[in-house]
Write a protein that holds these residues in place. Sequence first.
Motif, PDB file in Angstrom:
ATOM      1  N   ASN A 168      -0.722  -7.664   6.071  1.00  0.00           N
ATOM      2  CA  ASN A 168      -2.074  -8.220   6.159  1.00  0.00           C
ATOM      3  C   ASN A 168      -3.095  -7.201   6.643  1.00  0.00           C
ATOM      4  OD1 ASN A 168      -1.211 -10.742   5.284  1.00  0.00           O
ATOM      5  ND2 ASN A 168      -0.716 -11.413   7.357  1.00  0.00           N
ATOM      6  N   THR A 169      -2.653  -6.255   7.463  1.00  0.00           N
ATOM      7  CA  THR A 169      -3.514  -5.170   7.930  1.00  0.00           C
ATOM      8  C   THR A 169      -2.760  -3.861   7.813  1.00  0.00           C
ATOM      9  OG1 THR A 169      -2.789  -5.369  10.239  1.00  0.00           O
ATOM     10  CG2 THR A 169      -4.718  -6.669   9.570  1.00  0.00           C
ATOM     11  N   PHE A 170      -3.519  -2.767   7.738  1.00  0.00           N
ATOM     12  CA  PHE A 170      -2.867  -1.460   7.649  1.00  0.00           C
ATOM     13  C   PHE A 170      -3.735  -0.435   8.363  1.00  0.00           C
ATOM     14  CE2 PHE A 170      -1.341   2.465   5.743  1.00  0.00           C
ATOM     15  CZ  PHE A 170       0.033   2.249   5.736  1.00  0.00           C
ATOM     16  N   ASP A 171      -3.078   0.402   9.161  1.00  0.00           N
ATOM     17  CA  ASP A 171      -3.765   1.454   9.917  1.00  0.00           C
ATOM     18  C   ASP A 171      -3.659   2.766   9.148  1.00  0.00           C
ATOM     19  OD1 ASP A 171      -4.863   3.222  11.684  1.00  0.00           O
ATOM     20  OD2 ASP A 171      -3.593   2.676  13.386  1.00  0.00           O
ATOM     21  N   PHE A 172      -4.740   3.144   8.460  1.00  0.00           N
ATOM     22  CA  PHE A 172      -4.747   4.380   7.683  1.00  0.00           C
ATOM     23  C   PHE A 172      -4.921   5.614   8.562  1.00  0.00           C
ATOM     24  CE2 PHE A 172      -5.603   1.268   4.399  1.00  0.00           C
ATOM     25  CZ  PHE A 172      -4.919   1.777   3.302  1.00  0.00           C
ATOM     26  N   GLY A 173      -5.121   5.415   9.855  1.00  0.00           N
ATOM     27  CA  GLY A 173      -5.247   6.552  10.759  1.00  0.00           C
ATOM     28  C   GLY A 173      -3.916   7.178  11.128  1.00  0.00           C
ATOM     29  N   LYS A 174      -2.827   6.457  10.912  1.00  0.00           N
ATOM     30  CA  LYS A 174      -1.499   6.979  11.273  1.00  0.00           C
ATOM     31  C   LYS A 174      -1.050   7.994  10.229  1.00  0.00           C
ATOM     32  CE  LYS A 174      -0.018   2.941  13.929  1.00  0.00           C
ATOM     33  NZ  LYS A 174       0.984   1.856  14.075  1.00  0.00           N
ATOM     34  N   THR A 175      -0.662   9.161  10.723  1.00  0.00           N
ATOM     35  CA  THR A 175      -0.321  10.250   9.803  1.00  0.00           C
ATOM     36  C   THR A 175       1.069  10.092   9.200  1.00  0.00           C
ATOM     37  OG1 THR A 175       0.508  11.593  11.635  1.00  0.00           O
ATOM     38  CG2 THR A 175      -1.816  11.866  11.016  1.00  0.00           C
ATOM     39  N   PHE A 181      -5.486   6.752  -4.725  1.00  0.00           N
ATOM     40  CA  PHE A 181      -5.192   7.834  -3.789  1.00  0.00           C
ATOM     41  C   PHE A 181      -6.474   8.380  -3.169  1.00  0.00           C
ATOM     42  CE2 PHE A 181      -1.038   8.090  -5.977  1.00  0.00           C
ATOM     43  CZ  PHE A 181      -0.218   8.071  -4.859  1.00  0.00           C
ATOM     44  N   GLY A 182      -7.554   8.413  -3.950  1.00  0.00           N
ATOM     45  CA  GLY A 182      -8.836   8.818  -3.388  1.00  0.00           C
ATOM     46  C   GLY A 182      -9.289   7.867  -2.299  1.00  0.00           C
ATOM     47  N   LEU A 183      -9.111   6.565  -2.543  1.00  0.00           N
ATOM     48  CA  LEU A 183      -9.443   5.555  -1.525  1.00  0.00           C
ATOM     49  C   LEU A 183      -8.590   5.757  -0.277  1.00  0.00           C
ATOM     50  CD1 LEU A 183     -10.692   2.878  -0.537  1.00  0.00           C
ATOM     51  CD2 LEU A 183      -8.888   1.685  -1.816  1.00  0.00           C
ATOM     52  N   TYR A 184      -7.295   5.933  -0.454  1.00  0.00           N
ATOM     53  CA  TYR A 184      -6.399   6.155   0.692  1.00  0.00           C
ATOM     54  C   TYR A 184      -6.851   7.367   1.508  1.00  0.00           C
ATOM     55  CZ  TYR A 184      -2.762   2.911  -1.036  1.00  0.00           C
ATOM     56  OH  TYR A 184      -2.053   1.809  -1.437  1.00  0.00           O
ATOM     57  N   ASN A 185      -7.209   8.450   0.812  1.00  0.00           N
ATOM     58  CA  ASN A 185      -7.597   9.679   1.514  1.00  0.00           C
ATOM     59  C   ASN A 185      -8.867   9.488   2.341  1.00  0.00           C
ATOM     60  OD1 ASN A 185      -5.474  11.321   0.686  1.00  0.00           O
ATOM     61  ND2 ASN A 185      -6.493  11.888  -1.221  1.00  0.00           N
ATOM     62  N   ILE A 186      -9.854   8.771   1.787  1.00  0.00           N
ATOM     63  CA  ILE A 186     -11.082   8.538   2.544  1.00  0.00           C
ATOM     64  C   ILE A 186     -10.793   7.658   3.756  1.00  0.00           C
ATOM     65  CG2 ILE A 186     -13.392   7.528   2.502  1.00  0.00           C
ATOM     66  CD1 ILE A 186     -13.608   8.270  -0.409  1.00  0.00           C
ATOM     67  N   LEU A 187      -9.964   6.624   3.573  1.00  0.00           N
ATOM     68  CA  LEU A 187      -9.606   5.751   4.695  1.00  0.00           C
ATOM     69  C   LEU A 187      -8.850   6.517   5.766  1.00  0.00           C
ATOM     70  CD1 LEU A 187      -8.558   2.563   2.686  1.00  0.00           C
ATOM     71  CD2 LEU A 187     -10.605   2.852   4.099  1.00  0.00           C
ATOM     72  N   HIS A 188      -8.035   7.488   5.332  1.00  0.00           N
ATOM     73  CA  HIS A 188      -7.298   8.314   6.296  1.00  0.00           C
ATOM     74  C   HIS A 188      -8.254   9.196   7.091  1.00  0.00           C
ATOM     75  CE1 HIS A 188      -4.062  10.398   8.189  1.00  0.00           C
ATOM     76  NE2 HIS A 188      -4.196  11.509   7.494  1.00  0.00           N
ATOM     77  N   GLU A 189      -9.237   9.777   6.398  1.00  0.00           N
ATOM     78  CA  GLU A 189     -10.237  10.590   7.101  1.00  0.00           C
ATOM     79  C   GLU A 189     -11.021   9.740   8.099  1.00  0.00           C
ATOM     80  OE1 GLU A 189     -12.513  13.774   5.164  1.00  0.00           O
ATOM     81  OE2 GLU A 189     -11.566  13.132   3.287  1.00  0.00           O
ATOM     82  N   LEU A 190     -11.300   8.506   7.732  1.00  0.00           N
ATOM     83  CA  LEU A 190     -11.998   7.592   8.632  1.00  0.00           C
ATOM     84  C   LEU A 190     -11.125   7.138   9.797  1.00  0.00           C
ATOM     85  CD1 LEU A 190     -13.825   5.255   6.092  1.00  0.00           C
ATOM     86  CD2 LEU A 190     -14.944   6.544   7.915  1.00  0.00           C
TER      87      LEU A 190
END
Length: 438
Positions: A370-377, A413-422
């Motif tokens: 339901n939620t995902f933390d894109f900040g985790k490497t 993958f572009g979306l994932y990368n931006i969310l990771h940078e955020l």
Amino acid sequence: MSEQKEQNSIPTSKVERSAKFVKTGFKIGGNYIKHYSKKLFNPDLDKSELNEDNASDIYESLSELKGSALKVAQMLSMDRNLLPQAYTDKFSQSQYNAPPLSGPLIVQTFRKYFGKSPDKIYDKFNLKSSNAASIGQVHQAELNGQKLAVKIQYPGVGDSISSDLKLVKPFAFRLLGISGKDLDVYMNEVEERLLEETDYELEVRRSVEFSNACSGLDNIIFPTYYPELSSKRIITMSWIDGKHLKEFLATNPSQDLRNQIGQALWDFYNFQQHELRAVHADPHPGNFMITPEGKLGVIDFGCIKEMPEDFYYPFFSLTSTDLLGNREETIKAFRELEMILPNDTESQIEFYYTMYKQMISLFAKPYMSNTFDFGKTAFFDELYGFGEQVAKMPEFKQARGVKHFIYVNRTNFGLYNILHELKAEVKTDTYKPHLVAV
């Protein structure tokens, strides 16, 4: 924008553009000679300096050519598995920091399409661009007290796509390690999207349609478009004040604000994919602004990818359901998506089934909660680590998968990368796929 030397001309004929590629090829050949000469005296020398020299020479050439050649470099830079880091770093400059055109060329373009110079159309027009990318550049203008953004396409871009792709194809395939004959269907897909992307009249119509369709989403804003001040090579829209992603992150925003922008991005893309079945397929940071009010401004709808049902259903059934637990149905979906081919042997079927299942299981992790933390490497280390492993396998030197994967994978993958940078944590269950049995 950093100071850059303006271009006074762009090679527009096939002969001029071909000559530029040949000249660049000689430079790259010289770099290889230099590298292997040094290696004679230092057998442990790696390719980092060679990659940096080649990346700089190729990017310099593509920046002068602009257009589809530079756009391909931009696309390659968005997936760090595809290229050595030196290429990714250099090519990513094309996202919003390419060398701009000179003022006289801008005036020439306006006279061609409107019969008069920009100062006769707008109350104010800044000949110095505020943003220059691969296909066009943006200028600030003003009319009747309204602040405007005017996007102007580089001369010759729309007419040189086919010939440019033929020139850039050997270079791209060499970097990717894939034979050209396997990628013709994908190059045709890229050519179709680029032809659409250079048609600014089409972009204005799509921009209005998509911004209207997405207007109910939270924390997202769109420019107002002015068709009467636009043409096949010029777009006029309202100006959105804000910062690009790197500028925004440099302000050290709060986690809540990061999450808010991340949620807006997630909802924007998944609403399009699952409700519209067509998606803004160019998710690089240069296409977004983050406003002082903490909203996401979407400023470019040039690249739109439509998803037919025979792709949408099997693909999102794999990523958004427990279908991967059913071997027979998974292989059926892989066949529909041409990830497993008709002439594959039993051992090949088992190999690709195992590898693709692992790949999709990794990619689909955000969709499975339901939620995902894109900040985790850890997620990205695992995802890209697997990608690096696959890229070295000879079995993946043959192109597989239907043509739609190029832009849909690029989008996600572009979306994932931006969310990771955020470093954003988002609710991933806001827009679910509408699926039927595969």
